[in-house]
Design an enzyme around this catalytic site. Sequence first.
Site, mmCIF file in Angstrom:
data_model
loop_
_atom_site.group_PDB
_atom_site.id
_atom_site.type_symbol
_atom_site.label_atom_id
_atom_site.label_comp_id
_atom_site.label_asym_id
_atom_site.label_seq_id
_atom_site.Cartn_x
_atom_site.Cartn_y
_atom_site.Cartn_z
ATOM 1 C CE LYS A 67 -2.675 -2.462 3.394
ATOM 2 N NZ LYS A 67 -3.141 -2.714 4.852
ATOM 3 N N GLY A 68 2.047 1.154 0.474
ATOM 4 C CA GLY A 68 3.081 2.246 0.461
ATOM 5 C C GLY A 68 3.170 3.342 -0.611
ATOM 6 C CD GLU A 98 8.526 -0.859 -4.083
ATOM 7 O OE1 GLU A 98 7.864 -0.196 -3.183
ATOM 8 O OE2 GLU A 98 8.696 -2.143 -3.942
ATOM 9 C CG ASP A 99 6.906 2.147 -0.396
ATOM 10 O OD1 ASP A 99 7.546 1.582 -1.052
ATOM 11 O OD2 ASP A 99 6.132 1.889 0.404
ATOM 12 C CG ASP A 149 15.187 -1.631 3.797
ATOM 13 O OD1 ASP A 149 16.161 -1.120 4.139
ATOM 14 O OD2 ASP A 149 14.612 -2.477 4.378
ATOM 15 C CG PHE A 167 11.070 1.984 10.333
ATOM 16 C CD1 PHE A 167 11.155 1.052 9.502
ATOM 17 C CD2 PHE A 167 10.064 2.583 10.819
ATOM 18 C CE1 PHE A 167 9.724 0.538 9.104
ATOM 19 C CE2 PHE A 167 8.815 2.104 10.572
ATOM 20 C CZ PHE A 167 8.797 1.042 9.665
ATOM 21 C CB VAL A 168 11.618 6.819 6.773
ATOM 22 C CG1 VAL A 168 13.105 7.315 6.978
ATOM 23 C CG2 VAL A 168 11.483 5.885 5.639
ATOM 24 C CG ASP A 218 3.050 0.669 7.296
ATOM 25 O OD1 ASP A 218 3.794 0.600 6.413
ATOM 26 O OD2 ASP A 218 2.696 -0.554 8.131
ATOM 27 N NE ARG A 237 -0.280 1.822 5.003
ATOM 28 C CZ ARG A 237 0.591 1.104 4.708
ATOM 29 N NH1 ARG A 237 1.438 1.506 3.933
ATOM 30 N NH2 ARG A 237 0.692 -0.325 5.122
HETATM 31 P P1 IMP Z 1 12.880 -4.562 0.522
HETATM 32 O O1 IMP Z 1 12.591 -5.689 -0.080
HETATM 33 O O2 IMP Z 1 14.219 -4.833 1.830
HETATM 34 O O3 IMP Z 1 13.628 -3.449 -0.236
HETATM 35 O O4 IMP Z 1 11.527 -3.909 1.188
HETATM 36 C C1 IMP Z 1 10.858 -3.031 0.627
HETATM 37 C C2 IMP Z 1 9.579 -2.859 1.271
HETATM 38 O O5 IMP Z 1 9.987 -2.845 2.930
HETATM 39 C C3 IMP Z 1 9.006 -1.304 1.174
HETATM 40 O O6 IMP Z 1 8.403 -1.285 -0.062
HETATM 41 C C4 IMP Z 1 8.318 -1.035 2.437
HETATM 42 O O7 IMP Z 1 6.958 -1.673 2.360
HETATM 43 C C5 IMP Z 1 9.202 -1.898 3.408
HETATM 44 N N1 IMP Z 1 10.178 -0.674 3.970
HETATM 45 C C6 IMP Z 1 11.466 -0.796 3.833
HETATM 46 N N2 IMP Z 1 11.940 0.152 4.599
HETATM 47 C C7 IMP Z 1 11.043 0.716 5.317
HETATM 48 C C8 IMP Z 1 11.006 2.125 6.379
HETATM 49 O O8 IMP Z 1 11.880 2.664 6.527
HETATM 50 N N3 IMP Z 1 9.688 2.386 6.557
HETATM 51 C C9 IMP Z 1 8.471 1.654 6.089
HETATM 52 N N4 IMP Z 1 8.553 0.574 5.370
HETATM 53 C C10 IMP Z 1 9.748 0.303 4.966
HETATM 54 MG MG MG Z 2 6.200 -1.337 -0.018
#
Ligand code: IMP
Ligand code: MG
Length: 185
Positions: A47-48, A103-104, A107, A156-157, A163, A169
């Site tokens: 949802k981000g 993408e939001d 990470d 963490f943001v 969220d 959000r």
């Molecule tokens: P990745 O697979 O580790 O790149 O994670 C991606 C997903 O993790 C993002 O689309 C977010 O939903 C969640 N995520 C990663 N870092 C954060 C953060 O700092 N705040 C909130 N959600 C996060």
């Molecule tokens: Mg996401």
Amino acid sequence: MRPQKWRLDLLEPLITEEQLQRRVAELGAEISRDYEGRDLLLVAVLKGSVVFLADLMRHITTPHSIDFMATSSYGAATESSGIVRILKDLDMPITGRNVLIVEDIVDTGHTLAYLRRLLLEREPASLRVVTLLDKRERREVDVPLDYVGFVVPNAFVVGYGLDYAELYRNLPYIAVPKEGFFDEE
Ligand code: IMP
Ligand code: MG
């Protein structure tokens, strides 16, 4: 599940509403130039990404459509395990289309790497990625990003779609939790 406390006082703004709006407008202009005269499908990850998508698409001046996917990674809420599950697939086929993943935040990169592989199997004409935030210090898999809003530090943001326990959000800015934010009441 007990609702979380709303702890706005324990959030430190990192990216202001003005900074977000200016950068999203720039990204929209850049995408509009790059896709001029071409078909475009924005694929947002729920949802981000919805807040970013809603603002970004209003700055894209070329014709385009939108579609949604929902993914979930197993494991703890704020850590990515690298295992991705599809909760909702696209409504429409993407074969032969110019797809831009919205993408939001990227990470570790696992979610996006998985999504790219999945969508590439469907043979789109092109596949690119726009992410609002790039937490590149945390990257575990190399995944190409075509448009990046902001590089953020390893923290963490929340806000602007992102969220903590499904809250925050709706904040129009991006913020970092301060000491005590995660403590039980
Ligand atoms: P990745 O697979 O580790 O790149 O994670 C991606 C997903 O993790 C993002 O689309 C977010 O939903 C969640 N995520 C990663 N870092 C954060 C953060 O700092 N705040 C909130 N959600 C996060
Ligand atoms: Mg996401």
